[in-house]
Design a protein around this motif. Structure first.
Motif, mmCIF file in Angstrom:
data_model
loop_
_atom_site.group_PDB
_atom_site.id
_atom_site.type_symbol
_atom_site.label_atom_id
_atom_site.label_comp_id
_atom_site.label_asym_id
_atom_site.label_seq_id
_atom_site.Cartn_x
_atom_site.Cartn_y
_atom_site.Cartn_z
ATOM 1 N N TYR A 16 32.845 -2.804 -5.002
ATOM 2 C CA TYR A 16 32.478 -1.767 -5.732
ATOM 3 C C TYR A 16 33.542 -0.972 -5.981
ATOM 4 C CZ TYR A 16 27.100 -2.245 -5.386
ATOM 5 O OH TYR A 16 25.857 -2.970 -5.467
ATOM 6 N N ILE A 23 34.846 0.225 -14.319
ATOM 7 C CA ILE A 23 34.256 0.868 -15.364
ATOM 8 C C ILE A 23 34.508 2.569 -15.729
ATOM 9 C CG2 ILE A 23 31.737 1.982 -14.772
ATOM 10 C CD1 ILE A 23 31.426 -1.038 -15.269
ATOM 11 N N GLU A 24 34.818 3.115 -14.542
ATOM 12 C CA GLU A 24 35.181 4.611 -15.374
ATOM 13 C C GLU A 24 36.178 4.525 -17.369
ATOM 14 O OE1 GLU A 24 36.796 8.697 -13.903
ATOM 15 O OE2 GLU A 24 37.492 6.688 -12.743
ATOM 16 N N THR A 27 33.833 2.973 -19.573
ATOM 17 C CA THR A 27 32.723 3.765 -20.855
ATOM 18 C C THR A 27 33.340 5.111 -21.569
ATOM 19 O OG1 THR A 27 32.249 4.672 -18.530
ATOM 20 C CG2 THR A 27 31.527 2.717 -19.164
ATOM 21 N N ASN A 36 27.533 0.858 -23.317
ATOM 22 C CA ASN A 36 27.828 1.510 -22.110
ATOM 23 C C ASN A 36 27.150 0.417 -21.434
ATOM 24 O OD1 ASN A 36 29.836 2.799 -22.428
ATOM 25 N ND2 ASN A 36 29.150 5.291 -22.978
ATOM 26 N N ASN A 39 27.609 -3.157 -21.221
ATOM 27 C CA ASN A 39 29.035 -3.702 -20.367
ATOM 28 C C ASN A 39 28.501 -3.197 -18.981
ATOM 29 O OD1 ASN A 39 30.818 -4.309 -22.623
ATOM 30 N ND2 ASN A 39 31.828 -2.362 -23.305
ATOM 31 N N LEU A 40 27.703 -2.774 -18.603
ATOM 32 C CA LEU A 40 27.678 -2.465 -17.516
ATOM 33 C C LEU A 40 26.742 -2.524 -16.753
ATOM 34 C CD1 LEU A 40 28.370 -0.072 -15.027
ATOM 35 C CD2 LEU A 40 26.427 0.972 -15.416
ATOM 36 N N ALA A 43 29.026 -5.866 -16.405
ATOM 37 C CA ALA A 43 30.082 -5.798 -15.157
ATOM 38 C C ALA A 43 29.410 -5.912 -13.821
ATOM 39 C CB ALA A 43 30.990 -4.665 -15.189
ATOM 40 N N LEU A 44 27.824 -6.017 -13.932
ATOM 41 C CA LEU A 44 27.529 -6.196 -12.391
ATOM 42 C C LEU A 44 27.422 -7.130 -12.404
ATOM 43 C CD1 LEU A 44 25.328 -2.933 -12.209
ATOM 44 C CD2 LEU A 44 26.956 -3.017 -10.559
ATOM 45 N N LEU A 151 28.270 4.665 -10.301
ATOM 46 C CA LEU A 151 28.241 4.045 -11.149
ATOM 47 C C LEU A 151 27.510 4.754 -12.305
ATOM 48 C CD1 LEU A 151 28.609 0.297 -10.451
ATOM 49 C CD2 LEU A 151 30.518 1.815 -11.494
ATOM 50 N N LEU A 155 28.265 7.738 -16.526
ATOM 51 C CA LEU A 155 26.811 7.558 -17.840
ATOM 52 C C LEU A 155 26.463 8.798 -18.179
ATOM 53 C CD1 LEU A 155 25.410 3.800 -17.206
ATOM 54 C CD2 LEU A 155 27.213 4.926 -18.503
#
Length: 156
Positions: A16, A23-24, A27, A36, A39-40, A43-44, A151, A155
């Motif tokens: 994590y 992720i930061e 986004t 967003n 993509n999240l 990614a997860l 995370l 957003l």
């Protein structure tokens, strides 16, 4: 612009911690929520190989399926129904060690064994939920909840 995800290794916490700054960066400056969320979810799924990762977005009086990674899913969930609808109604994250033990669980797939659902807040209102399923029992814990909330904060 193409993005690359560096998949972290080691403990869940280390993974994590590796994912958060990526992720930061991914986004940052992107105002489109759907982009967003997509993509999240990707990614997860890439980082943790969860069975299913996706979003349900609030549309009037129900949650409607949004961007996701994994097998096909339930399309609409009423407030208070299943884990997602309950997390929305109670406005809290929910960790379910064994989905068969959750009253009213909605079985989109019988392969799902455990689940975590977290509300997505924007301007003081829940606009959706992040739903993650595992094909293993007892997969999720406080470490997942902590970092997934971080995370989600990216957003907001």
């Amino acid at each position: 612009m193409a993005e690359n995800l560096v998949v972290g290794t080691g403990s869940k916490e280390n993974q994590y911690q590796s994912l958060l700054p990526q992720i930061e960066a991914l986004t940052y400056g992107e105002r489109d929520l759907i982009a967003n969320l997509a993509n999240l979810a990707a990614a997860l799924k890439s980082q943790f190989n969860f069975f299913w990762v996706g979003w349900y977005l609030v549309k009037e009086d129900e949650l409607v399926l949004g961007p996701f990674q994994g097998p096909i899913a339930c399309t609409r969930i009423k407030r208070g129904n299943g884990v997602c609808g309950t997390a929305w109604e109670k406005e809290v994250p929910i960790i379910v060690p064994d989905v068969d033990q959750f009253p009213g669980h909605i079985a989109c797939s019988t392969a799902s064994k455990s689940e975590i659902v977290l509300p997505l807040w924007k301007e003081g209102e829940i606009i959706g939920v992040l739903d993650i399923d595992s094909d293993q029992l007892n997969h999720f814990d406080g470490v997942d909840q902590h970092y997934l909330q971080e995370l989600l904060a990216l957003l907001s």
